[in-house]
Scaffold this active site. Structure first.
Site, PDB file in Angstrom:
ATOM      1  N   ASP A 198      -2.822  -3.291   2.542  1.00 28.98           N
ATOM      2  CA  ASP A 198      -2.021  -4.404   2.037  1.00 28.98           C
ATOM      3  C   ASP A 198      -2.854  -5.675   1.989  1.00 28.98           C
ATOM      4  O   ASP A 198      -3.853  -5.794   2.682  1.00 28.98           O
ATOM      5  CB  ASP A 198      -0.863  -4.664   3.003  1.00 28.98           C
ATOM      6  CG  ASP A 198       0.390  -3.949   2.568  1.00 28.98           C
ATOM      7  OD1 ASP A 198       0.396  -3.384   1.473  1.00 28.98           O
ATOM      8  OD2 ASP A 198       1.357  -3.972   3.354  1.00 28.98           O
ATOM      9  N   LYS A 220      -3.183  -4.052  -5.890  1.00 27.55           N
ATOM     10  CA  LYS A 220      -3.746  -3.856  -7.217  1.00 27.55           C
ATOM     11  C   LYS A 220      -3.418  -2.495  -7.791  1.00 27.55           C
ATOM     12  O   LYS A 220      -3.954  -2.107  -8.828  1.00 27.55           O
ATOM     13  CB  LYS A 220      -5.268  -4.029  -7.156  1.00 27.55           C
ATOM     14  CG  LYS A 220      -5.697  -5.412  -6.715  1.00 27.55           C
ATOM     15  CD  LYS A 220      -7.004  -5.829  -7.376  1.00 27.55           C
ATOM     16  CE  LYS A 220      -7.396  -7.233  -6.969  1.00 27.55           C
ATOM     17  NZ  LYS A 220      -8.444  -7.230  -5.946  1.00 27.55           N
TER      18      LYS A 220
END
Ligand code: SAH
Length: 415
Positions: A198, A220
């Site tokens: 994260d 992403k």
């Protein structure tokens, strides 16, 4: 004369071990004897409370009597520890044990015994022990250094770790400082084939991973029709099914506003083995790192951790802000920077005093950690003026005003 001892591992499961003495040595030896499954008997006139209260041992509240190892209940002992504070008693225990061919540790004078207790430790199902010819400082220091090296998640720990099966570990990484992950979390991270991290997970830990480890930035992960969380769930399951050991590294604790249980459900549904490693959560640790206790005796009898990801009047809100306004303890708001105005307004509207102390803690445990003090009436304006940015924790309540630097040493006490 041989040099040093012959190292051995004793199988004490179900075997009688007699500990003579109930003081600090006994207290320190008992946990490992119990963990080894020994049938432990303590003989002590006045055992300390932790020894006496230990449910896994049989305590004989009396003095050592000569012949104890030759008759009665204790005659079939396999191993003896003489650890009273009376050398004469320890000598008598040792002599009797030797006559019976029972190995005996002498706590007062190791060389007089026929066995010694090593400084020992455990790691992932592995046990290690150190003897230093009676130099306790040296053996303890070596044991500690091994423990640190194993916890560090590099070289030694990788070599020593048990081979890891495929599956997923949901690991809480703590608030950001790489030292604030748990020992287990760090060990599993060192064993990972794939790490899905994260944004708030401690980035410094990723630097330590070997080049063979696939590191995926969860922020992403590309997503189309499915929402990102579903994509992440899929990714965890796919990699694990491909035989990889996957660590899902999260900020704080996986189950505190971390969507950890959704990931657990996805793994369970897919039949992928999953384990959860708790982490040091930011609503408790960010205040602590800034010097603010979330409880204080006689002042706060509750701590409420509240998500600020929707506004108080939003149809999805599950929080009763007027009820929170009536509590006297500590409120900790997370994800609340953007809407602090609305939350402070809701609390004031519900009757919370305008001068209730507030602390804003930004980037806790990171090099750029900031603490800003204000009160409820001024909290939102202060956050704007100070350009507060996420991640930040908002502490509301009397302890938010606490400041260790203003605590005066009491006269007469050592400074
Ligand atoms: N699972 C995490 C929380 C994730 S929600 C935990 O247990 O800590 C994200 C929120 O956590 C942020 O908006 C912020 O309120 C808080 N947070 C996480 N790390 C923080 C840090 N280092 N300093 C301040 N707040 C932090």
């Amino acid at each position: 004369m041989g040099e040093g001892h012959y190292l051995v591992g004793l199988d004490l499961r179900g075997r009688k071990v007699v500990v003579v003495g109930g003081g600090s040595v006994a207290q320190r030896r008992l946990p490992n004897l119990i963990a080894a499954g020994a049938d432990v008997h303590v003989i002590a006139i006045d055992p300390r409370p932790t020894v006496e209260a230990e449910p896994a041992v049989t305590v004989h509240r009396r003095a050592w009597a000569d012949g104890d190892l030759t008759r009665g209940e204790l005659a079939d002992a396999w191993y003896v520890l003489a650890c009273t504070d009376d050398p004469a008693v320890n000598a008598a225990v040792g002599a009797e044990a030797t006559a019976q061919r029972i190995f005996c540790v002498r706590a007062d004078d190791a060389r007089q015994g026929t066995a010694v207790t090593p400084a020992s430790g455990r790691y992932d199902g592995l046990q290690y022990a150190v003897l230093a010819g009676g130099d306790h400082r040296r053996s303890a220091a070596t044991r500690a250094a091994i423990g640190v090296a194993l916890a560090e998640g590099t070289g030694l720990s990788v070599a020593a770790a048990a081979p890891h099966a495929a599956g997923v570990a949901l690991v809480g990484g703590g608030p950001g400082d790489p030292e604030l992950i748990t020992v287990r979390g760090r060990r599993l991270l060192a064993q990972a084939d794939v790490v899905v991290a994260d944004r708030l997970a401690p980035g410094a830990l990723l630097d330590e991973l070997g080049p063979q480890v696939e590191v995926i930035d969860a922020a992403k992960v590309p997503y189309g029709r499915a929402i990102r969380q579903e994509k992440i769930n899929e990714l965890l399951v796919d990699r694990a099914r491909a035989g990889k050991f996957v660590v899902r590294l999260k900020g704080g604790d996986p189950y505190v506003f971390g969507r950890g249980f959704e990931e657990l459900e996805a793994c369970v549904e897919a039949g992928v083995p999953v384990t959860v490693v708790p982490g040091i959560t930011s609503p408790i640790s960010a205040p602590a790192l800034a010097g603010i206790p979330v409880t204080h005796r006689g002042m706060t009898h509750e701590v409420v951790i509240v998500s600020g990801h929707v506004a108080p009047d939003h149809p999805d809100s599950l929080t009763d802000w007027s009820a929170l306004a009536k509590l006297r303890g500590t409120l900790v708001l997370m994800m609340a920077v953007q809407r602090l105005d609305a939350f402070a307004g809701a609390l004031l509207h519900g009757g919370k005093a305008a001068d209730t102390p507030v602390a804003l803690i930004e980037n806790a445990s990171r090099p750029d950690q900031r603490l800003i003090r204000t009160d409820l009436a001024n909290a939102a304006a202060t956050a704007v003026a100070e350009k507060l940015v996420p991640p930040a924790i908002v502490v509301i309540g009397p302890t938010a005003a606490f400041d260790a630097s203003s605590v005066a040493p009491q006269p007469g006490e050592d400074a």
